[in-house]
Design a protein around this motif. Structure first.
Motif, PDB file in Angstrom:
ATOM      1  N   ASN A   1       0.823  -1.204   0.000  1.00  0.00           N
ATOM      2  CA  ASN A   1       0.000   0.000   0.000  1.00  0.00           C
ATOM      3  C   ASN A   1       0.864   1.264   0.000  1.00  0.00           C
ATOM      4  O   ASN A   1       0.536   2.252  -0.652  1.00  0.00           O
TER       5      ASN A   1
ATOM      6  N   ILE B   1       1.940   1.914  -3.488  1.00  0.00           N
ATOM      7  CA  ILE B   1       0.872   2.512  -4.303  1.00  0.00           C
ATOM      8  C   ILE B   1       0.786   4.007  -4.011  1.00  0.00           C
ATOM      9  O   ILE B   1       0.678   4.830  -4.937  1.00  0.00           O
ATOM     10  N   GLU B   2       0.861   4.378  -2.730  1.00  0.00           N
ATOM     11  CA  GLU B   2       0.823   5.796  -2.361  1.00  0.00           C
ATOM     12  C   GLU B   2       2.007   6.546  -2.965  1.00  0.00           C
ATOM     13  O   GLU B   2       1.863   7.669  -3.466  1.00  0.00           O
TER      14      GLU B   2
ATOM     15  N   ALA C   1      -2.630   3.307 -10.580  1.00  0.00           N
ATOM     16  CA  ALA C   1      -2.439   3.272  -9.129  1.00  0.00           C
ATOM     17  C   ALA C   1      -3.759   3.476  -8.399  1.00  0.00           C
ATOM     18  O   ALA C   1      -4.019   2.821  -7.379  1.00  0.00           O
ATOM     19  N   GLU C   2      -4.604   4.364  -8.901  1.00  0.00           N
ATOM     20  CA  GLU C   2      -5.917   4.571  -8.276  1.00  0.00           C
ATOM     21  C   GLU C   2      -6.774   3.314  -8.392  1.00  0.00           C
ATOM     22  O   GLU C   2      -7.487   2.954  -7.449  1.00  0.00           O
TER      23      GLU C   2
ATOM     24  N   GLU D   1      -5.649   0.240  -8.593  1.00  0.00           N
ATOM     25  CA  GLU D   1      -5.076  -0.754  -7.685  1.00  0.00           C
ATOM     26  C   GLU D   1      -5.424  -0.427  -6.231  1.00  0.00           C
ATOM     27  O   GLU D   1      -5.750  -1.316  -5.436  1.00  0.00           O
ATOM     28  N   LYS D   2      -5.397   0.846  -5.883  1.00  0.00           N
ATOM     29  CA  LYS D   2      -5.774   1.258  -4.530  1.00  0.00           C
ATOM     30  C   LYS D   2      -7.234   0.883  -4.261  1.00  0.00           C
ATOM     31  O   LYS D   2      -7.561   0.350  -3.200  1.00  0.00           O
TER      32      LYS D   2
ATOM     33  N   HIS E   1      -7.537  -2.728  -3.482  1.00  0.00           N
ATOM     34  CA  HIS E   1      -7.079  -3.035  -2.129  1.00  0.00           C
ATOM     35  C   HIS E   1      -8.135  -2.624  -1.105  1.00  0.00           C
ATOM     36  O   HIS E   1      -8.394  -3.353  -0.146  1.00  0.00           O
TER      37      HIS E   1
ATOM     38  N   TRP F   1      -6.703  -2.208   2.850  1.00  0.00           N
ATOM     39  CA  TRP F   1      -6.178  -0.843   2.877  1.00  0.00           C
ATOM     40  C   TRP F   1      -6.567  -0.207   4.192  1.00  0.00           C
ATOM     41  O   TRP F   1      -7.736  -0.164   4.549  1.00  0.00           O
TER      42      TRP F   1
ATOM     43  N   GLU G   1      -5.982   3.410   6.335  1.00  0.00           N
ATOM     44  CA  GLU G   1      -5.447   4.777   6.261  1.00  0.00           C
ATOM     45  C   GLU G   1      -5.012   5.220   7.625  1.00  0.00           C
ATOM     46  O   GLU G   1      -5.479   4.877   8.623  1.00  0.00           O
TER      47      GLU G   1
END
Length: 69
Positions: A7, A10-11, A54-55, A57-58, A61, A67, A69
Motif C-alpha cells: 500500500n 501505491i501511495e 495506481a488509483e 489498484e488502490k 485493495h 487498505w 489509512e
C-alpha cells in the motif's frame, strides 16, 4: 498501525504521478521549442496513465479490505 509495504508503494506511485504532472505543466510553460513540447506531452501522458493504474489498484485493495489509512 503500520502501513503494508504494497500500500505504501501505491501511495508513492500516486505521489510520483502527481509530481510528473506538475513537472510536465512547468516544463510546458518554460519550454522554448517543439522538442520539449513532445517530451512534456509524453511525461504528462505517462503521469496520467500511472495515476489511473495506481488509483485502480488502490480501489482494489480498499474493496478487499486490505487498505488502512
Amino acid at each position: 498501525m503500520t502501513v503494508k509495504a504494497c500500500n505504501r508503494n501505491i501511495e508513492k506511485t500516486l505521489l510520483l504521478a502527481e509530481e510528473m504532472l506538475l513537472l510536465a505543466d512547468q516544463g510546458d510553460a518554460d519550454r522554448e521549442d517543439a522538442g520539449c513540447g513532445i517530451l512534456y506531452g509524453i511525461l504528462r501522458d505517462a503521469g496520467y496513465k500511472l495515476k489511473q493504474l495506481a488509483e485502480k489498484e488502490k480501489a482494489a485493495h480498499v474493496a478487499k479490505g486490505a487498505w488502512a489509512e
